[in-house]
Design an enzyme around this catalytic site. Sequence first.
Site, PDB file in Angstrom:
ATOM      1  N   ARG A   1     -10.345   6.831   5.885  1.00  0.00           N
ATOM      2  CA  ARG A   1     -11.590   7.347   6.463  1.00  0.00           C
ATOM      3  C   ARG A   1     -11.966   8.666   5.809  1.00  0.00           C
ATOM      4  O   ARG A   1     -11.120   9.455   5.422  1.00  0.00           O
ATOM      5  CB  ARG A   1     -11.422   7.574   7.964  1.00  0.00           C
TER       6      ARG A   1
ATOM      7  N   HIS B   1      -7.917   0.090  18.963  1.00  0.00           N
ATOM      8  CA  HIS B   1      -7.507   1.210  18.110  1.00  0.00           C
ATOM      9  C   HIS B   1      -8.720   1.881  17.461  1.00  0.00           C
ATOM     10  O   HIS B   1      -8.717   2.199  16.282  1.00  0.00           O
ATOM     11  CB  HIS B   1      -6.530   0.706  17.042  1.00  0.00           C
TER      12      HIS B   1
ATOM     13  N   GLY C   1       1.054   5.351   2.931  1.00  0.00           N
ATOM     14  CA  GLY C   1       2.160   4.615   2.329  1.00  0.00           C
ATOM     15  C   GLY C   1       3.256   5.476   1.747  1.00  0.00           C
ATOM     16  O   GLY C   1       4.443   5.153   1.868  1.00  0.00           O
TER      17      GLY C   1
ATOM     18  N   GLY D   1       0.836  -1.191   0.000  1.00  0.00           N
ATOM     19  CA  GLY D   1       0.000   0.000   0.000  1.00  0.00           C
ATOM     20  C   GLY D   1       0.871   1.240   0.000  1.00  0.00           C
ATOM     21  O   GLY D   1       0.517   2.276   0.574  1.00  0.00           O
ATOM     22  N   ALA D   2       2.013   1.141  -0.684  1.00  0.00           N
ATOM     23  CA  ALA D   2       3.033   2.193  -0.622  1.00  0.00           C
ATOM     24  C   ALA D   2       2.641   3.470  -1.344  1.00  0.00           C
ATOM     25  O   ALA D   2       3.244   4.522  -1.101  1.00  0.00           O
ATOM     26  CB  ALA D   2       4.351   1.668  -1.195  1.00  0.00           C
TER      27      ALA D   2
ATOM     28  N   ASN E   1      -7.172  -0.207   8.755  1.00  0.00           N
ATOM     29  CA  ASN E   1      -8.308  -0.144   9.675  1.00  0.00           C
ATOM     30  C   ASN E   1      -9.510  -0.943   9.169  1.00  0.00           C
ATOM     31  O   ASN E   1      -9.660  -1.130   7.965  1.00  0.00           O
ATOM     32  CB  ASN E   1      -8.714   1.319   9.879  1.00  0.00           C
TER      33      ASN E   1
ATOM     34  N   GLY F   1      -0.384   4.891  -1.237  1.00  0.00           N
ATOM     35  CA  GLY F   1      -1.511   5.540  -0.581  1.00  0.00           C
ATOM     36  C   GLY F   1      -1.102   6.723   0.265  1.00  0.00           C
ATOM     37  O   GLY F   1       0.071   7.109   0.321  1.00  0.00           O
TER      38      GLY F   1
END
Length: 354
Positions: free
Chosen positions: A122, A218, A55, A49-50, A160, A52
């Site tokens: 989110r 979390h 990321g 996920g680099a 998440n 993002g």
Amino acid sequence: MEFRGDANQRIARISAHLTPQMEAKNSVIGRENCRAKGGNPGFKVAILGAAGGIGQSLSLLMKMNPLVSLLHLYDVVNAPGVTADVSHMDTGAVVRGFLGAKQLEDALTGMDLVIIPAGIPRKPGMTRDDLFKINAGIVKTLCEGVAKCCPNAIVNLISNPVNSTVPIAAEVFKKAGTYDPKKLLGVTTLDVARANTFVAEVLGLDPREVDVPVVGGHAGVTILPLLSQVKPPSSFTPQEIEYLTNRIQNGGTEVVEAKAGAGSATLSMAYAAAKFADACLRGLRGDANVVECSFVASQVTELAFFATKVRLGRTGAEEVYQLGPLNEYERIGLEKAKDELAGSIQKGVEFIRK
């Protein structure tokens, strides 16, 4: 023309990370031979996920870490661009980029540490549980790759809702026969960073001088700062305790709303993830007394997973610490946290077992 051939080979070697899928399988300049000279020996780290929001910043920070010798950057989009950008930094880690599902196995093979921030972020009005349907499937797929290609790697899970994705990862590894509870670590470091920052503001201290244990999970009420155990020892009024607890629990929402639809807490999360990853690498190196909070398999409570302080070592979370003495406010908060956590954990387990 031999000189030109040598030059072309050098160019191909140093640019291989930009389009690794185009390397010839029988080439003498394959990825395993692409190493920067003079780099210190270190660990092999993959970020899934680099490209993002988390990321990209995390890739930057891990490229700066002197304990990293090889950094693999994987994503389903834009991985070559992030890789090219980060690779121009004059630090020791060699960077390789991997794009799409077909290159996931190459990205993971031989890794010591796998960091997973992949997933959708989110947005205003969303809770972490709203992310579940999409991110659960992403985590499942990536962890299946980990189980196949680097089953002994330590996994730092950021995606998440962590309260559910860590149980998902555990079930995937159990199915594959590779589950080691010490090596699956949910990253809750941002909760600790926020707690240290907000408490330092109240006390008028440097955040680096403050240590607040944050336990539970979390998300929302599962995030339980133990203000009675703050270092240096401090006392708070009931109003301060309520303010600090609520702000720490809702820190993510504070950022989402402040960004007004433009993103979530990507920068502070990348910082926290890099800090936790560094702790894991120091543990792998054999450093003594490396202690961080993490959401892990636990017997501290009746729940299968719980966030507490853990001691990190060569095999991952080598010791899980107990909660210590709690005051009445914290005991009430603990029960609320456990009630919420139980459902989130079960949700993750059922996603795989259904």
